[in-house]
Design an enzyme around this catalytic site. Sequence first.
Site, PDB file in Angstrom:
ATOM      1  N   GLY A 197      44.027  31.545  36.821  1.00 16.20           N
ATOM      2  CA  GLY A 197      43.320  30.358  37.261  1.00 16.20           C
ATOM      3  C   GLY A 197      44.256  29.181  37.383  1.00 16.20           C
ATOM      4  CB  THR A 198      43.576  25.640  38.230  1.00 19.34           C
ATOM      5  OG1 THR A 198      42.837  25.989  39.408  1.00 19.34           O
ATOM      6  CG2 THR A 198      44.383  24.392  38.522  1.00 19.34           C
ATOM      7  CE1 TYR A 199      46.171  22.012  34.931  1.00 17.08           C
ATOM      8  CE2 TYR A 199      44.000  22.203  35.913  1.00 17.08           C
ATOM      9  CZ  TYR A 199      45.200  21.533  35.771  1.00 17.08           C
ATOM     10  OH  TYR A 199      45.416  20.385  36.486  1.00 17.08           O
ATOM     11  N   GLY A 200      45.495  28.698  33.628  1.00 18.05           N
ATOM     12  CA  GLY A 200      45.697  29.758  32.654  1.00 18.05           C
ATOM     13  C   GLY A 200      45.538  31.149  33.227  1.00 18.05           C
ATOM     14  CE  LYS A 233      41.548  29.148  32.797  1.00 13.32           C
ATOM     15  NZ  LYS A 233      40.684  28.312  33.641  1.00 13.32           N
ATOM     16  CG  ASP A 268      40.548  24.494  42.623  1.00  8.13           C
ATOM     17  OD1 ASP A 268      40.833  24.474  43.839  1.00  8.13           O
ATOM     18  OD2 ASP A 268      41.186  25.151  41.794  1.00  8.13           O
ATOM     19  N   GLY A 317      43.689  38.114  36.595  1.00 12.86           N
ATOM     20  CA  GLY A 317      43.917  37.001  37.504  1.00 12.86           C
ATOM     21  C   GLY A 317      44.548  35.815  36.819  1.00 12.86           C
ATOM     22  CB  VAL A 334      41.749  35.393  33.627  1.00 11.32           C
ATOM     23  CG1 VAL A 334      40.433  35.971  33.112  1.00 11.32           C
ATOM     24  CG2 VAL A 334      41.595  33.896  33.912  1.00 11.32           C
TER      25      VAL A 334
END
Length: 351
Positions: A49-52, A69, A164, A47, A54
């Site tokens: 995320g908002t900042y990286g 991540k 978030d 996946g 994974v």
Amino acid sequence: MTDNTANYDDSHTTLTTVRKKKVYCPDTAFYGDCRDVEDFEKLNRVGEGTYGVVYRVKDTKSGSVVALKKIRMERETDGMPISSLREISILKRMKHPNIVNVSDVAVGPKLDSIFLVMEYCEQDLGTLLDMISTPYTLSEVKCLMTQLLKGLEYCHSHSIIHRDLKMSNLLLTSTGLLKIADFGLARTLSLPGKPMTPNVVTLWYRSPELLYGDANYTTAVDLWSAGCIMGELLQHRPLLPGNTEQSQLNLIVKLLGTPNDHIWPGFTQLPLGKALMLPKQDKNTLKLVFPRISDQSISLLAGLLTYNPRSRLTVRQALQHPYFREPPRAQDPAMLPTYPEIRNLMSEKEK
């Protein structure tokens, strides 16, 4: 691969080799020996995320499967982004069964190769709801909401706003434990309150005060998101799927009726109070949208989806709500249905 920055790509099953060395990691809790990114073997990407991004990886030293991540650094010229520093700092001091555990930081040969080492969770609720046609039962929804609110209670008791909360940031282990993840937008509340950006929280889960540009918001924004999540679990589809701020407000009004200064004092004085127009609707339609759930379920939903953030339920009030004591009782987490690891199957197909 064109450089030696310890990135993943689809043609490699391991991370690029780096020299073991002593590095200063970006938090005092990590000062000294960080893990070497060479210690981890890539299994698949799970996946973003908002900042990286994974990845699911194998720790070659312990043999365990963990998540890695990669901190997003593309636009950074002066070291790590503040969002990543904040996420590392917050997660390292949070220990709760319903919050994803970060155990370490792994580094490559350059400062732009920094990874968070986290516990691996088999599912995320966003993917599950998209891919599985069978809705959760009422007792299963109650189990998931109990865990979400307990994790959120821990955050708020430590003066942390997640900012978030959404389905894809709620992870689920094979034993039914729900874990709140992705703290890249999280903030520690300052005293006295300092203005914060209102441009946070994914649109479908964004509270009315954020939509109206309020910079002095509180932990109440997370409770609105929790209400949207509860509604989504109950009806097995997003509750308020707007595609613009105006359409999001229109959907909220259609569900809850039009707010006024009596039920939400001062909302017309917020920064976007006159820029965003509201349709006229007198009635709250929660009972029409959810005709088969109990009055206490409606009461909890209404308490979470309340216009005035000062009147919205706090997380402790939500956990004490009679909804959690009426039948059916919350399912035991270990008895939640299990599914194949959908994200891994999807990543295999993409290869």
